[in-house]
Design a protein around this motif. Structure first.
Motif, PDB file in Angstrom:
ATOM      1  N   MET A   1       0.842  -1.173   0.000  1.00 17.77           N
ATOM      2  CA  MET A   1       0.000   0.000   0.000  1.00 17.77           C
ATOM      3  C   MET A   1       0.895   1.248   0.000  1.00 17.77           C
ATOM      4  N   THR A   2       0.568   2.175  -0.844  1.00 13.47           N
ATOM      5  CA  THR A   2       1.311   3.426  -0.941  1.00 13.47           C
ATOM      6  C   THR A   2       0.758   4.436   0.054  1.00 13.47           C
ATOM      7  N   ILE A   3       1.653   5.125   0.730  1.00 14.30           N
ATOM      8  CA  ILE A   3       1.242   6.164   1.678  1.00 14.30           C
ATOM      9  C   ILE A   3       1.159   7.490   0.932  1.00 14.30           C
ATOM     10  N   ALA A   4       0.043   8.178   1.086  1.00 15.87           N
ATOM     11  CA  ALA A   4      -0.173   9.467   0.419  1.00 15.87           C
ATOM     12  C   ALA A   4       0.826  10.504   0.933  1.00 15.87           C
ATOM     13  N   THR A   5       1.099  11.504   0.110  1.00 12.18           N
ATOM     14  CA  THR A   5       2.003  12.588   0.480  1.00 12.18           C
ATOM     15  C   THR A   5       1.264  13.913   0.384  1.00 12.18           C
ATOM     16  N   TRP A   6       1.469  14.762   1.385  1.00 15.50           N
ATOM     17  CA  TRP A   6       0.884  16.103   1.420  1.00 15.50           C
ATOM     18  C   TRP A   6       1.200  16.809   0.107  1.00 15.50           C
ATOM     19  N   PRO A   7       0.215  17.400  -0.557  1.00 17.17           N
ATOM     20  CA  PRO A   7       0.453  18.053  -1.849  1.00 17.17           C
ATOM     21  C   PRO A   7       1.453  19.209  -1.757  1.00 17.17           C
ATOM     22  N   ALA A   8       2.463  19.168  -2.594  1.00 21.28           N
ATOM     23  CA  ALA A   8       3.519  20.188  -2.584  1.00 21.28           C
ATOM     24  C   ALA A   8       2.985  21.566  -2.941  1.00 21.28           C
ATOM     25  N   GLU A   9       1.883  21.643  -3.689  1.00 24.33           N
ATOM     26  CA  GLU A   9       1.352  22.939  -4.103  1.00 24.33           C
ATOM     27  C   GLU A   9       0.568  23.657  -2.997  1.00 24.33           C
ATOM     28  N   LEU A  10       0.384  23.011  -1.848  1.00 26.81           N
ATOM     29  CA  LEU A  10      -0.307  23.665  -0.742  1.00 26.81           C
ATOM     30  C   LEU A  10       0.691  24.471   0.081  1.00 26.81           C
ATOM     31  N   PRO A  11       0.256  25.603   0.629  1.00 26.32           N
ATOM     32  CA  PRO A  11       1.175  26.448   1.409  1.00 26.32           C
ATOM     33  C   PRO A  11       1.507  25.818   2.758  1.00 26.32           C
ATOM     34  N   LYS A  12       2.559  26.344   3.377  1.00 26.47           N
ATOM     35  CA  LYS A  12       2.908  25.908   4.727  1.00 26.47           C
ATOM     36  C   LYS A  12       1.821  26.375   5.689  1.00 26.47           C
ATOM     37  N   PRO A  13       1.645  25.652   6.796  1.00 24.75           N
ATOM     38  CA  PRO A  13       0.637  26.073   7.788  1.00 24.75           C
ATOM     39  C   PRO A  13       0.933  27.455   8.359  1.00 24.75           C
ATOM     40  N   GLU A  14      -0.127  28.126   8.762  1.00 24.22           N
ATOM     41  CA  GLU A  14       0.006  29.446   9.375  1.00 24.22           C
ATOM     42  C   GLU A  14       0.616  29.313  10.764  1.00 24.22           C
ATOM     43  N   ARG A  15       1.471  30.252  11.120  1.00 21.65           N
ATOM     44  CA  ARG A  15       2.133  30.218  12.427  1.00 21.65           C
ATOM     45  C   ARG A  15       1.192  30.661  13.551  1.00 21.65           C
ATOM     46  N   ALA A  16       0.272  31.570  13.260  1.00 23.70           N
ATOM     47  CA  ALA A  16      -0.581  32.148  14.298  1.00 23.70           C
ATOM     48  C   ALA A  16      -1.539  31.128  14.916  1.00 23.70           C
ATOM     49  N   THR A  17      -1.924  30.095  14.183  1.00 22.38           N
ATOM     50  CA  THR A  17      -2.901  29.127  14.689  1.00 22.38           C
ATOM     51  C   THR A  17      -2.258  27.834  15.155  1.00 22.38           C
ATOM     52  N   TRP A  18      -0.944  27.763  15.119  1.00 26.34           N
ATOM     53  CA  TRP A  18      -0.211  26.546  15.447  1.00 26.34           C
ATOM     54  C   TRP A  18      -0.292  26.222  16.937  1.00 26.34           C
ATOM     55  N   ARG A  62      -7.552  21.290  -4.346  1.00 25.84           N
ATOM     56  CA  ARG A  62      -6.498  20.279  -4.189  1.00 25.84           C
ATOM     57  C   ARG A  62      -6.531  19.691  -2.776  1.00 25.84           C
ATOM     58  N   PHE A  63      -6.719  20.551  -1.764  1.00 21.97           N
ATOM     59  CA  PHE A  63      -6.817  20.064  -0.383  1.00 21.97           C
ATOM     60  C   PHE A  63      -8.010  19.125  -0.232  1.00 21.97           C
ATOM     61  N   ASP A  64      -9.172  19.539  -0.748  1.00 26.77           N
ATOM     62  CA  ASP A  64     -10.383  18.718  -0.637  1.00 26.77           C
ATOM     63  C   ASP A  64     -10.184  17.366  -1.316  1.00 26.77           C
ATOM     64  N   ASN A  65      -9.537  17.351  -2.470  1.00 27.29           N
ATOM     65  CA  ASN A  65      -9.267  16.097  -3.171  1.00 27.29           C
ATOM     66  C   ASN A  65      -8.324  15.211  -2.353  1.00 27.29           C
ATOM     67  N   PHE A  66      -7.294  15.812  -1.764  1.00 32.56           N
ATOM     68  CA  PHE A  66      -6.356  15.071  -0.929  1.00 32.56           C
ATOM     69  C   PHE A  66      -7.084  14.432   0.252  1.00 32.56           C
ATOM     70  N   PHE A  67      -7.928  15.210   0.924  1.00 33.52           N
ATOM     71  CA  PHE A  67      -8.653  14.697   2.080  1.00 33.52           C
ATOM     72  C   PHE A  67      -9.661  13.616   1.673  1.00 33.52           C
ATOM     73  N   GLU A  68     -10.468  13.912   0.662  1.00 31.61           N
ATOM     74  CA  GLU A  68     -11.540  12.992   0.247  1.00 31.61           C
ATOM     75  C   GLU A  68     -11.014  11.688  -0.355  1.00 31.61           C
ATOM     76  N   HIS A  69     -10.044  11.808  -1.267  1.00 26.69           N
ATOM     77  CA  HIS A  69      -9.627  10.637  -2.044  1.00 26.69           C
ATOM     78  C   HIS A  69      -8.304  10.028  -1.586  1.00 26.69           C
ATOM     79  N   ASP A  70      -7.277  10.863  -1.427  1.00 27.61           N
ATOM     80  CA  ASP A  70      -5.956  10.327  -1.082  1.00 27.61           C
ATOM     81  C   ASP A  70      -5.910   9.729   0.323  1.00 27.61           C
ATOM     82  N   THR A  71      -6.606  10.365   1.274  1.00 27.72           N
ATOM     83  CA  THR A  71      -6.608   9.845   2.651  1.00 27.72           C
ATOM     84  C   THR A  71      -7.946   9.197   3.021  1.00 27.72           C
TER      85      THR A  71
END
Length: 140
Positions: A1-18, A62-71
């Motif tokens: 089974m292949t493990i999905a990878t976070w999409p490279a085209e998505l930005p880094k998380p915001e620091r203020a909400t970390w 892209r995020f929605d597709n990653f969540f719905e399908h990849d994971t």
């Protein structure tokens, strides 16, 4: 089974909400008198990280597709660059940059193996962008 990878085209998380915390690994022992005692419940625990990303319309899709399908709606493990260290420049103990032979800074490459946590992605609108807030559980 292949493990999905976070999409490279998505930005880094915001620091203020970390925020980050370890799962509880202790078991409390009640006592008749004095303070309670603790013992280990598990030998290792996951780290729970709350984060958010600010996305434009294309990134949101892209995020929605990653969540719905990849994971599979957050039920599968995935790899994600560690936002606290990945891409940072390596430095000497004196603070100087470590450079490659062609004078480029050496960068840290760090990945997490994680899954979506108890707080599944929630979405808010910020101007014309979308903020997705969620938790991930980083495996030990």
């Amino acid at each position: 089974m292949t493990i999905a990878t976070w999409p490279a085209e998505l930005p880094k998380p915001e620091r203020a909400t970390w925020s980050s915390l370890l799962q509880e690994a202790r078991l409390r022992r009640a006592s008749d008198a004095g303070p309670a005692g603790y013992r280990r419940r598990f030998s290792n625990v996951a780290k729970v990280v709350t984060l958010s990303v600010l996305l434009d319309a294309d990134q949101r899709a892209r995020f929605d597709n990653f969540f719905e399908h990849d994971t599979k709606k957050g039920s599968l493990l995935f790899r994600m660059p560690d936002p606290t260290t990945d891409g940072w420049a390596l430095r000497t103990s004196g603070g100087s940059l470590l450079l490659t032979s062609d004078d480029q800074p050496m960068l840290i490459a760090a990945m997490w193996l994680c899954t979506f946590g108890d707080q599944l992605p929630t979405e808010t609108i910020v101007g014309i962008d979308f903020r997705k807030t969620f938790t991930v559980e980083v495996m030990p």
